[in-house]
Design an enzyme around this catalytic site. Sequence first.
Site, short mmCIF file in Angstrom:
data_model
loop_
_atom_site.label_atom_id
_atom_site.label_comp_id
_atom_site.label_asym_id
_atom_site.label_seq_id
_atom_site.Cartn_x
_atom_site.Cartn_y
_atom_site.Cartn_z
N ASN A 50 -4.81 11.16 -16.16
CA ASN A 50 -5.66 10.67 -17.25
C ASN A 50 -7.14 10.96 -17.03
O ASN A 50 -7.86 11.31 -17.97
CB ASN A 50 -5.42 9.18 -17.50
CG ASN A 50 -5.64 8.32 -16.28
OD1 ASN A 50 -5.43 8.75 -15.16
ND2 ASN A 50 -6.07 7.09 -16.50
N LYS B 279 -2.43 15.08 -3.59
CA LYS B 279 -1.46 15.57 -4.55
C LYS B 279 -1.89 15.06 -5.92
O LYS B 279 -1.59 13.93 -6.31
CB LYS B 279 -0.04 15.10 -4.25
CG LYS B 279 1.01 15.86 -5.10
CD LYS B 279 2.28 15.06 -5.35
CE LYS B 279 2.11 14.07 -6.47
NZ LYS B 279 1.90 14.70 -7.82
N CYS C 99 -6.29 2.83 -17.35
CA CYS C 99 -5.78 1.56 -16.83
C CYS C 99 -6.73 0.40 -17.07
O CYS C 99 -6.31 -0.76 -17.05
CB CYS C 99 -5.45 1.68 -15.35
SG CYS C 99 -6.83 2.26 -14.35
N GLU D 119 2.20 -2.30 -20.46
CA GLU D 119 0.96 -1.54 -20.61
C GLU D 119 1.14 -0.42 -21.63
O GLU D 119 1.97 0.48 -21.44
CB GLU D 119 0.54 -0.95 -19.26
CG GLU D 119 -0.76 -0.19 -19.31
CD GLU D 119 -1.14 0.40 -17.95
OE1 GLU D 119 -2.31 0.76 -17.77
OE2 GLU D 119 -0.24 0.50 -17.08
N GLU E 182 -4.19 1.40 -6.59
CA GLU E 182 -4.82 1.14 -7.89
C GLU E 182 -3.76 1.37 -8.95
O GLU E 182 -3.44 2.51 -9.30
CB GLU E 182 -6.02 2.05 -8.09
CG GLU E 182 -7.14 1.75 -7.11
CD GLU E 182 -8.35 2.63 -7.32
OE1 GLU E 182 -8.37 3.38 -8.32
OE2 GLU E 182 -9.27 2.58 -6.48
N LEU E 183 -3.21 0.28 -9.46
CA LEU E 183 -2.02 0.36 -10.28
C LEU E 183 -2.33 0.03 -11.74
O LEU E 183 -3.47 0.13 -12.18
CB LEU E 183 -0.95 -0.55 -9.70
CG LEU E 183 -0.68 -0.33 -8.20
CD1 LEU E 183 0.38 -1.29 -7.69
CD2 LEU E 183 -0.30 1.10 -7.91
#
Length: 483
Positions: free
Chosen positions: A153, A176, A285, A382, A251-252
């Site tokens: 994103n 990655k 997010c 979400e 960081e979810l």
Amino acid sequence: MQNYKTPFLWIDGERLGPDHRATMPVVNPSTGEALAKLPLADAEDLDRAVAAAQRGFHIWRATSAYDRAKILRRAAELLRERSDEIAVQMTLEQGKPLHEAKGEIAGTPDFLDWDADEGRRIYGRLIPSRVPHQRQMVMKTPIGPVATFTPWNYPFMIPVRKISSVLAAGCSCIIKPAEETPNSTLAIAEAFEDAGLPKGVLQVVFGVPAQVSQHLLTHAGIKGFAFTGSTAIGAELASLAARQVKRSVMELGGHAPILIFDDADIEDVAQLTYARKFRNGGQGCISPSRFYVQARSYDRFCDRVAELVGSIKVGDGFAPDTQMGPLAHERRVPWIEALIADAVSKGARLLCGGKRVGEIGHFITPAVLADVPDDARVMHEEPFGPLIALNSFTDTDDAIAKANATEFGLSAYCFTRDNATAIRVADEIEAGMIGINSFAVGAPTSIASPETPFGGMKASGYGSEGGIEGLEPYLDTKFVSQF
């Protein structure tokens, strides 16, 4: 016609192409057409990347913080100089409007400048001893090679932020990035190469995500990892890392609540919502998602937001009048459609948007839902797209309870002119970052800035990037007692 560069793996300073490797297409989300073939790392490539990172770590940790800082600053300068060409690559592979791509790139090198200075301020300390002739010292040392995983994103900003912290702490890095947006990150590697970064300090690999993460996180040569992505995948990676006793920063996901009180400037908040929510197609997010508006202002806010959002021009990222580009994946469009259908079936009103645009590309008009019941999926899952849910409240206790009623705790926002209300919301909302009277925290247009910590709580993860907290996860604390 914009030219897309041929992507590659970057291991030990060498560019590795698709020969004798599996590949996958990099797709332009505006057209659905393949831009290039992306080489995917196999087990041998990953082992080589780790070996290079181990060699690079010993070189890099022995490099003075002063000299490391010079390389980070030079990389920042090069990225600024190359921003226009990087923006074109980003719009081709991610879809966001060109002006948004340029905006993402514009402030991102500041992370390198900030961390260059923070790396020079990794201080130890002396502790007064209880006995004569004893010296007690605390030292900070880099943990070793770090594996990082980043999403599609914000394919330039998030990789820079991770690489910057890891390198400033004196660690080597294997990153990655998302396979959908390779060139945005490869541009970073090329800048570091030209800035004089020693071989092996930074590797860029792509591959089947589950296979790459499994391989790297179970490798004894990797001492820590950092991940930005979904809560579900993050939980799996955290579990894997925990079994290996590896340091991690997570960081979810997020599902940001917004509390709007009657004393706020409703027109101003509506304009801010219009400007902020649908940036990057709402694929963020920390993007505001669940709006709770005090009852007296609710109808006016709903009408004005629907009017503004309904005017947003959706189109190809290179079109000069485009305000919102395509969603990055074909699967994102049916996801948004499903959330809307579920909410409407349970009594919500669709005020605008939610319609596919054209037959080519991943386009959908931004949507506004009102009167969304608590049991609608969009209130708990979400959306990660151009969709907002509006509800009214009368009781502040109830509004705060609903704001906290998800597993997420990344960001939250509040609009009020009453200082006591602002303090209460800041104290009681369960989120790692809270914006009061703005969707920005620490920077003019974004919640993320180099000098402020970025991170969440609850199922939104742990650890922070940015600020004085950003380097801590990549440092070990060593105590030395000397007579």
